[in-house]
Design an enzyme around this catalytic site. Structure first.
Site, short mmCIF file in Angstrom:
data_model
loop_
_atom_site.label_atom_id
_atom_site.label_comp_id
_atom_site.label_asym_id
_atom_site.label_seq_id
_atom_site.Cartn_x
_atom_site.Cartn_y
_atom_site.Cartn_z
N MET A 136 -12.41 -4.69 6.15
CA MET A 136 -11.01 -3.67 6.92
C MET A 136 -10.83 -4.53 8.15
SD MET A 136 -10.72 -1.30 4.90
CE MET A 136 -9.31 0.26 6.54
N SER A 158 0.88 -0.92 -0.11
CA SER A 158 -0.02 0.10 -0.41
C SER A 158 0.64 1.37 0.19
CB SER A 158 -0.72 0.02 1.07
OG SER A 158 -1.24 1.16 1.38
N MET A 187 -12.23 5.23 -0.04
CA MET A 187 -12.85 5.89 1.30
C MET A 187 -13.25 7.41 0.89
SD MET A 187 -9.48 4.51 3.34
CE MET A 187 -8.37 4.22 1.92
N MET A 245 -8.65 8.69 0.26
CA MET A 245 -9.40 9.30 1.46
C MET A 245 -9.83 10.99 0.98
SD MET A 245 -7.15 7.59 4.19
CE MET A 245 -6.64 6.11 4.51
N HIS A 304 -1.94 -1.20 -3.92
CA HIS A 304 -3.10 -1.00 -3.45
C HIS A 304 -3.18 1.26 -3.28
CE1 HIS A 304 -6.54 -1.66 -0.47
NE2 HIS A 304 -6.03 0.00 -0.22
N ASP A 333 -4.24 4.46 -1.88
CA ASP A 333 -5.95 4.35 -0.68
C ASP A 333 -6.49 6.43 -1.31
OD1 ASP A 333 -6.19 2.62 1.26
OD2 ASP A 333 -4.14 2.84 1.49
N HIS A 335 -8.96 2.12 -3.74
CA HIS A 335 -9.55 1.74 -2.45
C HIS A 335 -10.34 3.27 -2.11
CE1 HIS A 335 -10.14 0.85 2.38
NE2 HIS A 335 -10.80 0.92 1.69
N ASP A 388 -7.48 -5.89 5.29
CA ASP A 388 -6.41 -4.46 4.84
C ASP A 388 -6.16 -3.78 6.29
OD1 ASP A 388 -5.01 -2.05 4.20
OD2 ASP A 388 -7.18 -1.20 3.02
C1 DX5 Z 1 -6.03 2.62 5.83
C2 DX5 Z 1 -5.52 1.76 4.37
C3 DX5 Z 1 -4.58 1.21 4.12
C4 DX5 Z 1 -3.70 1.44 4.83
C5 DX5 Z 1 -3.00 0.30 5.57
O1 DX5 Z 1 -7.63 3.69 5.69
O2 DX5 Z 1 -7.01 1.54 4.20
O3 DX5 Z 1 -4.25 0.91 3.09
O4 DX5 Z 1 -2.75 1.17 3.61
O5 DX5 Z 1 -1.96 0.31 5.97
P1 DX5 Z 1 -0.93 -0.31 7.72
O6 DX5 Z 1 -0.77 -1.94 6.17
O7 DX5 Z 1 -0.27 0.54 7.69
O8 DX5 Z 1 -2.43 -0.74 7.94
ZN ZN Z 2 -6.34 0.84 1.63
#
Ligand code: DX5
Ligand code: ZN
Length: 220
Positions: free
Chosen positions: A134, A5, A65, A34, A30, A32, A63, A172
């Site tokens: 999650m 990620s 969010m 946000m 991956h 993220d 992903h 994740d």
């Molecule tokens: C958290 C993200 C994850 C994040 C995980 O909201 O969706 O994808 O990158 O990071 P680690 O592996 O450090 O928990």
């Molecule tokens: Zn994620």
């Protein structure tokens, strides 16, 4: 599959982090997204996806969010995302959105927060390429794995098997060499790892170790 990620990469050197993992044989990353509303943090927009796809031969697992997954999915599809997952908590039109994503030849994933009942996504299993369970509350890297997730993965895997479906289970948050085996044993096949890889003293060795643990698990 171990999926690094990039949220945990050094943001001033994202390309270097990606290259380092590509050299180790990683192909899927991956990303993220946000929005500062659905989760209390802000990250990347579609331009990062476009730039990475232009520069490297890789698969991007986006992903979302965000509070507006219908719109956002379109932006990221156009930017070149290969897999797109969105949160069931963010839309009453999940069935429609899954089919929109698949209609554009992308893999569609549906995600749930740790407190969201699994049953909510059961009616969507038939259409879904993967379910992202999650294992932390979304928003930040480096959080602790929530232990009750293992039971949820197991329950979901049984449901998928009973229904004769082929959806994969992605997990994740908070996964590293120490708990990877447990997550695999519960039934996950797509493992996202951020800080355990990129924030370790030696990201390459950690990635290799996680791959080895996974290979050994599959051989059993
Ligand atoms: C958290 C993200 C994850 C994040 C995980 O909201 O969706 O994808 O990158 O990071 P680690 O592996 O450090 O928990
Ligand atoms: Zn994620």
């Amino acid at each position: 599959m171990i999926i690094p990620s990039i949220l945990s990469a050094n943001f001033s050197r994202i390309a270097e982090s990606v290259e380092m993992m590509l050299k180790e044989g990683a192909r899927t990353f991956h990303v993220d997204i946000m929005d500062g509303h659905f989760v209390p943090n802000l990250t990347f927009g579609p331009e990062l996806v476009r730039a990475l796809k232009r520069e490297f031969d890789l698969i991007l697992d986006v992903h979302l969010m965000v509070e507006n997954p219908m719109e956002a999915a379109k932006w990221f599809e156009e930017a070149g995302a290969d897999w797109i997952s969105f949160h069931i908590e963010t839309t009453p039109h999940a069935h429609k959105l899954i089919n929109m994503i698949k209609g554009r030849d992308k893999k569609a994933g549906i995600t749930l927060n740790p407190s969201t009942p699994l049953e909510l996504i059961y009616p969507l299993i038939e259409e879904t390429d993967f379910v992202l369970v999650m294992s932390v509350n979304p928003g930040f890297e480096g959080q602790k794995f929530i232990p009750s997730t293992l039971k949820r993965i197991d329950q979901l895997r049984r449901y998928i098997e009973n229904e004769g479906r082929s959806s994969e289970i992605q997990v994740d948050g908070g996964i590293g060499p120490d708990n990877l085996r447990d997550v695999l044993s519960a039934g996950a096949t797509l493992i996202v790892a951020g800080s355990s890889i990129f924030k370790s003293n030696d990201p390459v060795s950690t990635y290799r170790l996680m791959k080895k643990i996974e290979e050994e698990f599959r051989e059993k």
